[in-house]
Design a protein around this motif. Sequence first.
Motif, PDB file in Angstrom:
ATOM      1  N   TYR A  87       0.826  -1.201   0.000  1.00 48.14           N
ATOM      2  CA  TYR A  87       0.000   0.000   0.000  1.00 48.14           C
ATOM      3  C   TYR A  87       0.864   1.256   0.000  1.00 48.14           C
ATOM      4  O   TYR A  87       1.995   1.258   0.494  1.00 48.14           O
ATOM      5  CB  TYR A  87      -0.898   0.039   1.235  1.00 48.14           C
ATOM      6  CG  TYR A  87      -2.045  -0.944   1.216  1.00 48.14           C
ATOM      7  CD1 TYR A  87      -3.322  -0.541   0.829  1.00 48.14           C
ATOM      8  CD2 TYR A  87      -1.858  -2.269   1.595  1.00 48.14           C
ATOM      9  CE1 TYR A  87      -4.383  -1.436   0.823  1.00 48.14           C
ATOM     10  CE2 TYR A  87      -2.915  -3.170   1.587  1.00 48.14           C
ATOM     11  CZ  TYR A  87      -4.170  -2.749   1.202  1.00 48.14           C
ATOM     12  OH  TYR A  87      -5.217  -3.640   1.191  1.00 48.14           O
ATOM     13  N   GLU A 107       0.153   5.636   0.709  1.00 47.98           N
ATOM     14  CA  GLU A 107      -0.842   6.554   1.268  1.00 47.98           C
ATOM     15  C   GLU A 107      -0.448   7.999   0.989  1.00 47.98           C
ATOM     16  O   GLU A 107       0.733   8.348   1.020  1.00 47.98           O
ATOM     17  CB  GLU A 107      -0.961   6.334   2.776  1.00 47.98           C
ATOM     18  CG  GLU A 107      -1.903   7.300   3.483  1.00 47.98           C
ATOM     19  CD  GLU A 107      -1.963   7.058   4.982  1.00 47.98           C
ATOM     20  OE1 GLU A 107      -2.317   7.999   5.718  1.00 47.98           O
ATOM     21  OE2 GLU A 107      -1.648   5.930   5.417  1.00 47.98           O
ATOM     22  N   ARG A 133      -7.757  11.608   2.664  1.00 49.89           N
ATOM     23  CA  ARG A 133      -6.656  10.657   2.825  1.00 49.89           C
ATOM     24  C   ARG A 133      -6.995   9.439   1.973  1.00 49.89           C
ATOM     25  O   ARG A 133      -8.085   8.874   2.086  1.00 49.89           O
ATOM     26  CB  ARG A 133      -6.464  10.235   4.281  1.00 49.89           C
ATOM     27  CG  ARG A 133      -5.305   9.233   4.442  1.00 49.89           C
ATOM     28  CD  ARG A 133      -5.013   8.891   5.893  1.00 49.89           C
ATOM     29  NE  ARG A 133      -6.090   8.118   6.507  1.00 49.89           N
ATOM     30  CZ  ARG A 133      -6.910   8.575   7.430  1.00 49.89           C
ATOM     31  NH1 ARG A 133      -6.795   9.837   7.849  1.00 49.89           N
ATOM     32  NH2 ARG A 133      -7.858   7.817   7.943  1.00 49.89           N
ATOM     33  N   VAL A 186      -5.614   5.658   0.654  1.00 49.73           N
ATOM     34  CA  VAL A 186      -4.704   4.517   0.763  1.00 49.73           C
ATOM     35  C   VAL A 186      -5.027   3.592  -0.401  1.00 49.73           C
ATOM     36  O   VAL A 186      -6.191   3.230  -0.606  1.00 49.73           O
ATOM     37  CB  VAL A 186      -4.882   3.776   2.102  1.00 49.73           C
ATOM     38  CG1 VAL A 186      -3.921   2.596   2.189  1.00 49.73           C
ATOM     39  CG2 VAL A 186      -4.676   4.724   3.264  1.00 49.73           C
TER      40      VAL A 186
END
Length: 253
Positions: free
Chosen positions: A49, A51, A58, A60
């Motif tokens: 992942y 981010e 936000r 991700v």
Amino acid sequence: MLPVIKNESALIKVLLLLVLTWSLSSCTYRQLIVTPSASDTFWKQGRQYVEQSDSLLRIVICHEKKTRQNLIFYAEITNTGEQPQLIDPSAFYFIPHYKSLSTDTSLKTSKKFLLDPEIELGRINSAINREESSHKTTQSLNAFFFLMGGVLGTVNAVTGNVDEASENFESAGETVDYMNEEQADHEHEMDLLENARSFWENEVLRKTTLYAGQTVGGLLIYPMIKKAKFISLYFPVGNSKLKFDFKQTWKRM
């Protein structure tokens, strides 16, 4: 100078070895590996992942898997601001880079959009309607032919035309068999379409209003650009426009 093989069994072994070597080399294939360009990543359940965030969102995201024609990502989007934000995947797009991220600035005019789930659902619903309509028409015609075969068979049997009656009843039986086969094919096709509809309805990220603090997650499906070395994914939402860069590498397996 090539060695001379005089023993027949040795020659056979050499030929078998050559065939095996050729078979193994021909069985190799290239696989596309998609990884984040950023070094600041983390792993969860075998997925890598990355981010990013700003004052509004936000996000991700990870590369989930690929098909023959598409790249599939999974993203979770959180509203970190105070006002509601409309998450509309139809506005998300990506830019392929064929050389490098820094030198392909001219390609920013060639942005490509991901597959819009609402459009895909519309296509699937249309296909379901066509399949249902076609099935009803086909079964109605078959039922008519079955009925006619039965009527003609009965008439011929009563009037003593035994051979023709037998052919009529046999034809009616074949029609029933065809109706059963068509019904099975129809049910199989409907299962495929219903599964596809369920996938796009429930697994793919769809248009959502996110209120402060809320999170939504789902799959994003992008058309695959095989020749691109990098792809940049853009997420325009309100005044936010977060971007993620991924590297595409072909590896021989």
